[in-house]
Scaffold this motif. Sequence first.
Motif, PDB file in Angstrom:
ATOM      1  N   ARG A   1      31.602 -90.792   7.991  1.00 23.05           N
ATOM      2  CA  ARG A   1      31.339 -91.400   6.692  1.00 23.05           C
ATOM      3  C   ARG A   1      31.916 -92.803   6.668  1.00 23.05           C
ATOM      4  N   VAL A   2      31.115 -93.766   6.230  1.00 25.19           N
ATOM      5  CA  VAL A   2      31.545 -95.164   6.178  1.00 25.19           C
ATOM      6  C   VAL A   2      32.450 -95.371   4.972  1.00 25.19           C
ATOM      7  N   LEU A   3      33.641 -95.896   5.210  1.00 22.86           N
ATOM      8  CA  LEU A   3      34.605 -96.130   4.140  1.00 22.86           C
ATOM      9  C   LEU A   3      34.383 -97.511   3.520  1.00 22.86           C
ATOM     10  N   ASP A   4      34.974 -97.723   2.357  1.00 23.81           N
ATOM     11  CA  ASP A   4      34.720 -98.972   1.624  1.00 23.81           C
ATOM     12  C   ASP A   4      35.603-100.122   2.104  1.00 23.81           C
ATOM     13  N   ARG A   5      36.741 -99.797   2.679  1.00 23.17           N
ATOM     14  CA  ARG A   5      37.682-100.869   3.000  1.00 23.17           C
ATOM     15  C   ARG A   5      37.284-101.612   4.281  1.00 23.17           C
ATOM     16  N   ARG A   6      37.946-102.736   4.505  1.00 20.25           N
ATOM     17  CA  ARG A   6      37.661-103.595   5.651  1.00 20.25           C
ATOM     18  C   ARG A   6      38.329-103.045   6.919  1.00 20.25           C
ATOM     19  N   LEU A   7      37.635-103.145   8.030  1.00 19.64           N
ATOM     20  CA  LEU A   7      38.219-102.788   9.322  1.00 19.64           C
ATOM     21  C   LEU A   7      39.361-103.752   9.633  1.00 19.64           C
ATOM     22  N   THR A   8      40.428-103.258  10.233  1.00 19.36           N
ATOM     23  CA  THR A   8      41.564-104.094  10.599  1.00 19.36           C
ATOM     24  C   THR A   8      41.382-104.654  12.013  1.00 19.36           C
ATOM     25  N   PRO A   9      42.128-105.708  12.373  1.00 17.27           N
ATOM     26  CA  PRO A   9      42.072-106.188  13.760  1.00 17.27           C
ATOM     27  C   PRO A   9      42.408-105.107  14.779  1.00 17.27           C
ATOM     28  N   GLU A  10      43.365-104.220  14.462  1.00 20.06           N
ATOM     29  CA  GLU A  10      43.682-103.129  15.382  1.00 20.06           C
ATOM     30  C   GLU A  10      42.514-102.153  15.490  1.00 20.06           C
ATOM     31  N   GLY A  11      41.794-101.953  14.374  1.00 20.72           N
ATOM     32  CA  GLY A  11      40.601-101.119  14.430  1.00 20.72           C
ATOM     33  C   GLY A  11      39.555-101.706  15.352  1.00 20.72           C
ATOM     34  N   LEU A  12      39.426-103.025  15.341  1.00 21.03           N
ATOM     35  CA  LEU A  12      38.488-103.686  16.248  1.00 21.03           C
ATOM     36  C   LEU A  12      38.940-103.533  17.691  1.00 21.03           C
TER      37      LEU A  12
END
Length: 344
Positions: free
Chosen positions: A261-272
């Motif tokens: 499920r796609v969340l509303d918040r922004r991906l973090t640099p660590e997530g990238l």
Amino acid sequence: MITSLSLPHLALADQEALADLFRRGTPGNTARAWERDLAYITAWKLAAFGQPLSWPEDEGVALRFILDHADDLTETHSPARDTAAALVAQGLRRSLACPAPATLDRRVASWRAFHRMKNLASPFDAPLVAQARSRARRAAARPPAPKSDHPITRPVLEDMLDSCDDSRRGRRDRAALMLGWASGGRRRSEIVALNHDDLDLREWAAKGLIRIRLLTTKTTGADVAPRLPLKGRAARAVLDWLSTACIEEGPVFRPVSQADRVLDRRLTPEGLARIVRHPLHIAGYPPGFASAHGLRAGFLTQAALDGAPLQAAMRLSLHRSAAQAQRYYADVELADNPAANLLG
């Protein structure tokens, strides 16, 4: 971090307004670096002198700071080693080895910036201190370490893309990797900062082209935000992700839950960074093969392998320094240089 500038000659309201201006006008990455450096500098002086920071700082303290960071302290017994050991114990310093010259330069630059914020002269501008800093830089000079062990060149990227499935997570990963690579080798912070309104789709139907606006990079600001082209497979992957995730506003790249499920918040640099590591692992590359910066290194390395002029590649990578971008070209094996095939 910039909460007060402590300028007694200004009214309190003016001090607060100036601090707010500094906060709004300072890039996020710079502000975070300042916070880390201020914590380090404060802890260092407390460990070395048993005193808090002074404004302006004494030249002797500045000179001691440089001397303490100019040697490998592993095998020595000195006050500098005791200070460094205290910082290691606090998690502010990695080891007793001599820090890289770039690390010393950054901390000195931050300390100078703090003095400028307070409208004070910096002790690092004193002739003796400046000379000591120059000698320390030369004494600790070392070959620059690459930010990624390996560049993510086109073949590596293709392997990573093949490992991405058709789930929402897989489509997001495919879009982020292709956009990051094909738009000039974007940094983590630049990719995750993108919003839907930074994507100009007006030329998509006629030319198959998306223009990407980068509001803030290390070399540009919002006043000269570059608009970079994204074409072909990379552009289609981004549109596919936007459609799949039903994103019509807000952050382009977002976390995806375990339930896909796609969340509303922004991906973090660590997530990238995880988006880079996971496909490499699935594709069979060894742990630590490449970091997220490998997208940037890989774009420039592939440009060199394909014979693209350096200046053309720099227009997309947004390097200010030709010498810095040239390093990626210089790393290409001479036998693989397209110029070696001019006679066929």
